[in-house]
Write a protein that holds these residues in place. Structure first.
Motif, short mmCIF file in Angstrom:
data_model
loop_
_atom_site.label_atom_id
_atom_site.label_comp_id
_atom_site.label_asym_id
_atom_site.label_seq_id
_atom_site.Cartn_x
_atom_site.Cartn_y
_atom_site.Cartn_z
N GLY A 72 0.74 -1.42 -0.01
CA GLY A 72 -0.03 0.01 0.14
C GLY A 72 0.83 1.23 0.06
O GLY A 72 0.55 2.01 -0.60
N VAL A 73 1.79 1.36 0.67
CA VAL A 73 2.87 2.62 0.74
C VAL A 73 3.53 2.54 -0.41
O VAL A 73 3.74 3.68 -1.12
N ALA A 74 3.87 1.34 -1.27
CA ALA A 74 4.65 1.50 -2.51
C ALA A 74 3.74 1.99 -3.65
O ALA A 74 4.12 2.71 -4.47
N ILE A 75 2.63 1.81 -3.51
CA ILE A 75 1.49 2.14 -4.37
C ILE A 75 1.40 3.66 -4.23
O ILE A 75 1.35 4.47 -5.12
N GLU A 76 1.10 4.24 -2.98
CA GLU A 76 1.24 5.73 -2.77
C GLU A 76 2.43 6.45 -3.26
O GLU A 76 2.44 7.41 -3.72
N ASP A 89 -1.70 10.29 -1.37
CA ASP A 89 -2.49 10.45 0.06
C ASP A 89 -2.31 9.91 0.99
O ASP A 89 -2.49 8.59 0.87
N VAL A 90 -2.06 10.47 1.82
CA VAL A 90 -1.76 9.58 3.20
C VAL A 90 -3.07 8.78 3.74
O VAL A 90 -2.96 7.90 4.13
N ILE A 94 -4.07 5.13 5.18
CA ILE A 94 -4.81 4.98 6.61
C ILE A 94 -5.92 4.15 6.43
O ILE A 94 -6.11 3.28 7.26
N ALA A 95 -6.59 4.43 5.03
CA ALA A 95 -7.77 3.41 5.06
C ALA A 95 -7.24 2.04 4.62
O ALA A 95 -8.05 1.10 4.91
#
Length: 155
Positions: A72-76, A89-90, A94-95
């Motif tokens: 998920g972090v890598a996608i962002e 988007d942080v 969180i979601a």
């Protein structure tokens, strides 16, 4: 039991491909499945976490959580690159983390419920008591040696 593991692995690959497509497509090409973007992130990561837990039953659950969170972090981070037509988007992360917490909470609740049902089962004719449901065997989250489909009922 092996068929479920293989189906979960196939489903995980498909889900990762669909999520990656929606994560990296240009923002002007239509929305996701829900009107609210955070619901898309929550549902997507709930599904891939659940599939990963079934697909890799011997992998510790915290490791699965860390890998899915890193995805998920890598996608962002990729969405934040200037040549990708997306915005980082942080709140999306969180979601995704809330989805991890939701499915892990569900697994813990099922484990506790199963252990409570096992403790309430008494007598020699109780067929619901198995090694998977007996909390005194210290098997984390109900995984035992039944991966090969062996019958592990306590007799």
């Amino acid at each position: 039991m092996r068929i479920w593991i293989n189906l979960a692995r196939f489903g995980l690959v498909v889900a990762l491909a669909v999520i990656s497509y929606y994560a990296f497509k240009p923002s002007g090409m239509g929305g996701g499945f829900f009107a609210w973007d955070k619901a898309d992130h929550f549902c997507a990561f709930f599904v891939i976490t659940g599939l990963a837990m079934v697909a890799f039953p011997r992998l510790p659950i915290p490791v699965i959580g860390m890998v899915v969170a890193a995805f998920g972090v890598a996608i962002e981070l990729v969405q934040g690159l200037p040549f990708i037509d997306r915005d980082m988007d942080v709140k999306d992360v969180i979601a995704e983390l809330l989805a991890l917490g939701a499915i892990f909470g569900t697994v813990v609740a099922v484990y506790i419920r199963t252990a409570a049902a096992s403790a309430a089962c008494e007598g020699p004719n109780c067929v619901t008591q198995t090694r998977r449901t007996r909390p005194d065997l210290k098997i984390p989250f109900g995984y035992s040696n039944d991966i090969a489909g062996t019958d592990d009922r306590v007799r």
